[in-house]
Enzyme design. Structure first.
Site, PDB file in Angstrom:
ATOM      1  N   LYS A   1       0.765  -1.226  -0.053  1.00  0.00           N
ATOM      2  CA  LYS A   1       0.012   0.164  -0.102  1.00  0.00           C
ATOM      3  C   LYS A   1       0.872   1.166   0.003  1.00  0.00           C
ATOM      4  O   LYS A   1       0.504   2.147  -0.754  1.00  0.00           O
ATOM      5  CB  LYS A   1      -0.837  -0.225   1.235  1.00  0.00           C
ATOM      6  CG  LYS A   1      -1.772   1.280   1.379  1.00  0.00           C
ATOM      7  CD  LYS A   1      -2.635   1.712   0.346  1.00  0.00           C
ATOM      8  CE  LYS A   1      -3.313   2.992   0.339  1.00  0.00           C
ATOM      9  NZ  LYS A   1      -4.208   3.336  -0.931  1.00  0.00           N
TER      10      LYS A   1
ATOM     11  N   CYS B   1      -3.746  10.507  -0.142  1.00  0.00           N
ATOM     12  CA  CYS B   1      -2.703   9.658   0.103  1.00  0.00           C
ATOM     13  C   CYS B   1      -1.485   9.852  -0.483  1.00  0.00           C
ATOM     14  O   CYS B   1      -0.484   9.506   0.282  1.00  0.00           O
ATOM     15  CB  CYS B   1      -3.359   8.147  -0.298  1.00  0.00           C
ATOM     16  SG  CYS B   1      -4.038   8.510  -2.031  1.00  0.00           S
TER      17      CYS B   1
HETATM   18  N1  SAJ Z   1      -0.687  14.296 -10.440  1.00  0.00           N
HETATM   19  C1  SAJ Z   1       0.237  15.057 -11.049  1.00  0.00           C
HETATM   20  N2  SAJ Z   1       0.611  14.641 -12.049  1.00  0.00           N
HETATM   21  C2  SAJ Z   1       0.212  13.192 -12.688  1.00  0.00           C
HETATM   22  C3  SAJ Z   1      -0.731  12.707 -11.783  1.00  0.00           C
HETATM   23  C4  SAJ Z   1      -1.348  13.446 -10.606  1.00  0.00           C
HETATM   24  O1  SAJ Z   1       0.524  16.114 -10.802  1.00  0.00           O
HETATM   25  O2  SAJ Z   1       0.770  12.683 -13.466  1.00  0.00           O
HETATM   26  C5  SAJ Z   1      -1.546  15.136  -9.184  1.00  0.00           C
HETATM   27  C6  SAJ Z   1      -2.640  15.467  -9.237  1.00  0.00           C
HETATM   28  O3  SAJ Z   1      -3.087  16.742  -9.894  1.00  0.00           O
HETATM   29  C7  SAJ Z   1      -2.999  15.372  -7.782  1.00  0.00           C
HETATM   30  C8  SAJ Z   1      -2.150  14.502  -6.955  1.00  0.00           C
HETATM   31  O4  SAJ Z   1      -1.076  14.524  -8.019  1.00  0.00           O
HETATM   32  O5  SAJ Z   1      -3.001  16.785  -7.149  1.00  0.00           O
HETATM   33  C9  SAJ Z   1      -2.702  13.106  -6.786  1.00  0.00           C
HETATM   34  O6  SAJ Z   1      -3.332  12.666  -8.139  1.00  0.00           O
HETATM   35  P1  SAJ Z   1      -3.729  10.969  -8.232  1.00  0.00           P
HETATM   36  O7  SAJ Z   1      -4.333  10.789  -9.778  1.00  0.00           O
HETATM   37  O8  SAJ Z   1      -2.697  10.100  -7.821  1.00  0.00           O
HETATM   38  O9  SAJ Z   1      -5.120  10.778  -7.417  1.00  0.00           O
HETATM   39  P2  SAJ Z   1      -5.266  10.168  -5.901  1.00  0.00           P
HETATM   40  O10 SAJ Z   1      -4.747  10.945  -5.016  1.00  0.00           O
HETATM   41  O11 SAJ Z   1      -6.651  10.211  -5.814  1.00  0.00           O
HETATM   42  O12 SAJ Z   1      -4.362   8.894  -5.972  1.00  0.00           O
HETATM   43  C10 SAJ Z   1      -5.080   7.784  -6.119  1.00  0.00           C
HETATM   44  C11 SAJ Z   1      -4.498   6.603  -5.606  1.00  0.00           C
HETATM   45  N3  SAJ Z   1      -5.070   5.559  -5.406  1.00  0.00           N
HETATM   46  C12 SAJ Z   1      -5.208   5.004  -4.197  1.00  0.00           C
HETATM   47  O13 SAJ Z   1      -4.617   5.376  -3.331  1.00  0.00           O
HETATM   48  C13 SAJ Z   1      -6.016   3.779  -4.084  1.00  0.00           C
HETATM   49  C14 SAJ Z   1      -3.228   6.499  -6.524  1.00  0.00           C
HETATM   50  O14 SAJ Z   1      -2.583   5.368  -6.150  1.00  0.00           O
HETATM   51  C15 SAJ Z   1      -3.806   5.932  -7.924  1.00  0.00           C
HETATM   52  O15 SAJ Z   1      -2.580   5.933  -8.745  1.00  0.00           O
HETATM   53  C16 SAJ Z   1      -4.567   7.225  -8.368  1.00  0.00           C
HETATM   54  O16 SAJ Z   1      -5.683   7.539  -7.364  1.00  0.00           O
HETATM   55  C17 SAJ Z   1      -5.120   6.907  -9.752  1.00  0.00           C
HETATM   56  O17 SAJ Z   1      -4.748   5.940 -10.194  1.00  0.00           O
HETATM   57  O18 SAJ Z   1      -5.947   7.765 -10.113  1.00  0.00           O
END
Ligand code: SAJ
Length: 443
Positions: free
Chosen positions: A223, A277
């Site tokens: 995780k 997270c």
């Molecule tokens: N972000 C970037 N560049 C990227 C991707 C994301 O700057 O290429 C930023 C986003 O704007 C945001 C942050 O990072 O501020 C997090 O974005 P995220 O897409 O990772 O979304 P989360 O925080 O909801 O992450 C979740 C996580 N899933 C779980 O914890 C079960 C992450 O492990 C997943 O990879 C992600 O969702 C997903 O796959 O969408």
């Protein structure tokens, strides 16, 4: 009959009584899903308002969570789901899930106050043969060093004999809580193989994806590792963007061409990394190993990603100066306050860092976000008379913004693009002073 056989049967015929400690965005969906599967479930929470709402069949979780409000309503109406703030209910439980928050503190150490409190109270109400499952995200080694000692305290209780212990970390995402719960694979870490087997049998009732049995420390590492991995990937994209700016290249072209190479997948550079997270779990992973190895890459990635909102402020100052304005004279509009596009979730929002830094520099700051209640006003009224616009979130509502209209309402045509909504070429063609993360050829 052994505790194991007894529990296995109760899981199979769904006669096991389940208690879920912590009915937040992790605990409530899982409680409702087990109720829907046919179990009798009690959600335990210290928040009495939340308990009261759930017992009225009302889902207290904000934001758009498809299907959750209906599921809570129907399961409460069926009598299979109820909520309480009285830990004594654990004395009748066969299975107890813990889904309380596990944040990090200001020095990036895990803060296990809620977890310790839940475990201590549970310890005083734990009956023999109970299956205890920790869903909260915890640093590697926490099951061994914190959870087990508390559950053994003041008793001759032995895991595997008197109770079963599982760590099954959640993989939920705001906006898709029920969908992810149903469709994402999970690691079921058992303190003993029997515990892992019981955990797998239980989650099979609500998870349609793989349920991989492992030991607890493997589950802790999977995780925290999966999110640390994503943070490092994003940090690489951000560092590549900063280099592109310095050498006068466009990172969006560079990343696209890199990704044509097999096995490459450069993610998206941007204005920062927010959410519940990704900014936290890397620190949990590093903390778990800190006695054995000093993690270098993981903290460095966090530092790069935490710098990006400040970099957006630097770009704003630079663009305003090109337009002949000092930052302290300027009125700046921030578009997007949620941490993610088309979401109302503002936890660890990079926009807050931008707001605070601009304020420190003396700028007047206004914010708009169609998803966040307090910033939901009229977009054009918010921007009216500003000297610069900073794009922080790629909400659908902003992607089609007409640049001519935008220029018409601004005092000065200054546009800073933190999420590559427009790009230098389009912005310059519309007469903007433009800066974009990773776009070195803005000049
Ligand atoms: N972000 C970037 N560049 C990227 C991707 C994301 O700057 O290429 C930023 C986003 O704007 C945001 C942050 O990072 O501020 C997090 O974005 P995220 O897409 O990772 O979304 P989360 O925080 O909801 O992450 C979740 C996580 N899933 C779980 O914890 C079960 C992450 O492990 C997943 O990879 C992600 O969702 C997903 O796959 O969408």
């Amino acid at each position: 009959m052994s505790h194991f056989t007894n529990l296995k049967e109760q899981i199979q015929n769904k006669s096991a009584a389940i208690v879920v400690i912590g009915v937040g965005y992790v605990g409530l969906p899982v409680a409702a899903r087990f109720a829907e599967a046919g179990f009798t479930v009690t959600g335990l929470d210290v928040n009495k308002e939340k308990v009261a709402l759930i017992n009225q069949g009302i889902c207290p979780i904000e934001g758009e969570e498809p299907g959750l409000a209906d599921l809570v309503k129907t399961q409460v109406a069926s009598g299979r789901l109820k909520a309480s703030h009285d830990y004594a209910v654990c004395q009748q439980a066969n299975i107890i899930l813990i889904a309380v928050e596990t944040p990090i503190d200001s020095v990036r150490q895990p803060r296990y106050l809620a977890l310790r409190s839940a475990l201590r109270t549970l310890n005083a109400n734990l009956r023999p043969g109970t299956l205890v499952i920790v869903e909260s995200t915890i640093a590697p080694g926490t099951t061994e060093r914190l959870v087990l000692p508390i559950l053994r305290a003041n008793s001759r209780r032995e895991p595997g004999r008197d109770f079963f212990l599982v760590h099954c970390p959640e993989r939920v995402m705001p906006g898709r809580l029920l969908q992810n719960l149903r469709q994402m694979s999970r690691v079921v870490g058992g303190n003993t193989p029997e515990a892992a087997e019981l955990g797998q049998a239980l989650y099979q009732h609500i998870v349609e994806a793989d349920l991989d049995k492992a030991d607890c420390v493997t589950a802790e590492l999977v995780k925290t590792g999966e999110n640390a991995y994503r943070d490092v990937q994003i940090a690489f994209a951000n560092e590549l963007a900063l280099i592109c700016e310095q050498v006068g290249a466009d990172v969006w072209t560079v990343r696209e061409l890199i990704n044509k190479s097999p096995g490459r997948n450069v993610l998206f550079p941007g204005a920062g990394v927010g959410g519940h997270c990704i900014p936290k779990d890397p620190w949990l992973l590093a903390y778990g190993a800190s006695e054995m190895v000093q993690a270098k890459l993981i903290p460095a990635a966090r530092e790069i990603n935490d710098f990006m909102p400040l970099h957006v402020v630097n770009l704003t100052v630079d663009a305003l100066e090109e337009a002949g304005l000092e930052i302290e004279q300027a009125r700046v509009a921030i578009l997007g306050f949620a941490y993610l596009e088309d979401s109302d979730d503002t936890r660890n929002s990079p926009s807050l860092v931008v707001m605070e830094r601009l304020d420190e520099l003396g700028a007047e700051v206004v914010v708009h976000d169609p998803w966040v209640h307090e910033y939901r006003g009229d977009l054009w009224e918010t921007i009216e008379g500003c000297d610069a616009v900073v794009m922080m979130v790629k909400h659908r509502a902003y992607r089609e913004l007409d640049l001519e209209t935008l220029k018409g309402v601004l005092q000065h045509p200054v546009l800073i693009d933190g999420r590559h909504l427009f790009g230098a070429e389009r912005a310059k063609a519309s007469g903007f002073v433009y800066r974009g993360v990773g776009e070195g050829n803005h000049g």
